[in-house]
Design a protein around this motif. Structure first.
Motif, PDB file in Angstrom:
ATOM      1  N   LEU A   8       0.823  -1.208   0.000  1.00  0.00           N
ATOM      2  CA  LEU A   8       0.000   0.000   0.000  1.00  0.00           C
ATOM      3  C   LEU A   8       0.854   1.254   0.000  1.00  0.00           C
ATOM      4  O   LEU A   8       0.575   2.218  -0.736  1.00  0.00           O
ATOM      5  N   LEU A 244      -3.905  -0.403  -7.516  1.00  0.00           N
ATOM      6  CA  LEU A 244      -4.261   0.804  -6.766  1.00  0.00           C
ATOM      7  C   LEU A 244      -3.749   2.084  -7.426  1.00  0.00           C
ATOM      8  O   LEU A 244      -4.216   3.176  -7.106  1.00  0.00           O
ATOM      9  N   ASN A 245      -2.788   1.949  -8.324  1.00  0.00           N
ATOM     10  CA  ASN A 245      -2.141   3.137  -8.883  1.00  0.00           C
ATOM     11  C   ASN A 245      -3.076   4.056  -9.669  1.00  0.00           C
ATOM     12  O   ASN A 245      -2.938   5.281  -9.580  1.00  0.00           O
ATOM     13  N   PHE A 248      -4.932   6.075  -6.889  1.00  0.00           N
ATOM     14  CA  PHE A 248      -4.043   6.985  -6.183  1.00  0.00           C
ATOM     15  C   PHE A 248      -3.517   8.088  -7.108  1.00  0.00           C
ATOM     16  O   PHE A 248      -3.408   9.251  -6.718  1.00  0.00           O
ATOM     17  N   ALA A 273      -8.438  -0.679 -12.966  1.00  0.00           N
ATOM     18  CA  ALA A 273      -8.024  -1.271 -11.703  1.00  0.00           C
ATOM     19  C   ALA A 273      -8.599  -2.679 -11.547  1.00  0.00           C
ATOM     20  O   ALA A 273      -7.902  -3.607 -11.114  1.00  0.00           O
TER      21      ALA A 273
END
Length: 287
Positions: A8, A244-245, A248, A273
């Motif tokens: 994470l 997750l990129n 984020f 995602a």
């Protein structure tokens, strides 16, 4: 739990690097600024490695991976992305780069005849659809096509660099490997900058803050976390955190740079995602 937290933190830092990079290229030439970033970060990493008792005695696979990763990740991928971010938003660059796990799986399927399960194949196509949705929306909004193409080429280079990670993560001397691959990138970028750039810098507090953050956090801390995570749980499981990129990347760019997000962007990012996660969690089809 430790591996989850490492993943994470890595995903959050990795995604933030596009926003700090966008800040840097607004005031400094992209290739020269990257060369300085990796020179300083590489020297610091080598010094830290020496303090930790690590040596230059590396395996042949480690040396090979150092040069491949230094050229493909640091020089080609980030160099092309920094050039692109002179004309495109950080969120666009982050979304394109986050498709790297899809490219890895797709390359294995097409070029190396890896057998994928139905879930993995569905994830690949879902990711492609998600990219198409985002790019369609951005092209209609007037995004620079040349910048998108540079980011795409950079992601191909990142894919190659990722395939070289396994040899670098085994054999110990992890921080030394991190530092040396940064120095390789610094040399390549310095040569490219000398050939193609005119050095003009607008010295601002934003540039200084972004450079310090990028050197210490994405360059040193995130790279060390990534190598350590691959060594801990393997490349296949570690790359799962890339799903997750997209979230984020666009969230950080929106908060710090005020980049606007439309409904199509949000839908496309969610599909990308989901596709990445489906590919990484799916089991390989039996031969």
């Amino acid at each position: 739990m430790k591996s989850t937290m490492m993943g994470l933190v890595f995903a959050l830092i990795w995604s933030s690097a596009y926003t700090s990079g966008r800040m840097i290229v607004a005031d400094a030439p992209p290739l020269a600024s990257l060369a300085v970033r990796f020179l300083i970060a590489g020297i610091l990493a080598v010094i830290l490695a020496g303090m930790m008792g690590q040596t230059w005695r590396l395996t042949r696979d480690q040396w090979r991976a150092i040069f491949i990763f230094g050229i493909c990740q640091n020089a080609l991928c980030l160099g092309l992305n920094f050039i692109a971010m002179q004309t495109i938003e950080a969120s666009v660059a982050a979304i394109i780069a986050s498709t790297m796990p899809l490219m890895v799986a797709f390359s294995g399927w097409v070029f190396f005849r890896d057998r994928l399960s139905g879930g993995a194949i569905a994830g690949l196509f879902a990711g492609m659809v998600g990219v198409g949705i985002v790019m369609f929306a951005r092209i209609n909004a007037g995004v620079d096509i040349y910048g998108i193409a540079l980011c795409g080429l950079g992601t191909v280079a990142l894919t190659i660099a990722t395939l070289a990670m396994r040899g670098a993560s085994s054999g110990g001397n992890l921080m030394m490997v991190v530092g040396l691959q940064m120095l390789v990138g610094a040399v390549a970028l310095a040569v490219a900058s000398a050939l193609f750039e005119v050095i003009e810098v607008n010295w601002t507090w934003r540039l200084g803050t972004a450079m310090i953050y990028t050197i210490l956090v994405p360059s040193l801390l995130a790279t060390w976390i990534w190598f350590a995570l691959v060594l801990r749980i393997g490349a296949v499981r570690a790359v799962t955190f890339h799903f997750l990129n997209p979230f984020f990347g666009v969230a950080i760019a929106a908060m710090l740079l005020g980049e606007k997000l439309g409904a199509m962007d949000i839908i496309g990012v969610a599909i990308i995602a989901g596709g990445i996660l489906a590919v990484q969690l799916a089991k390989r089809a039996p031969r």
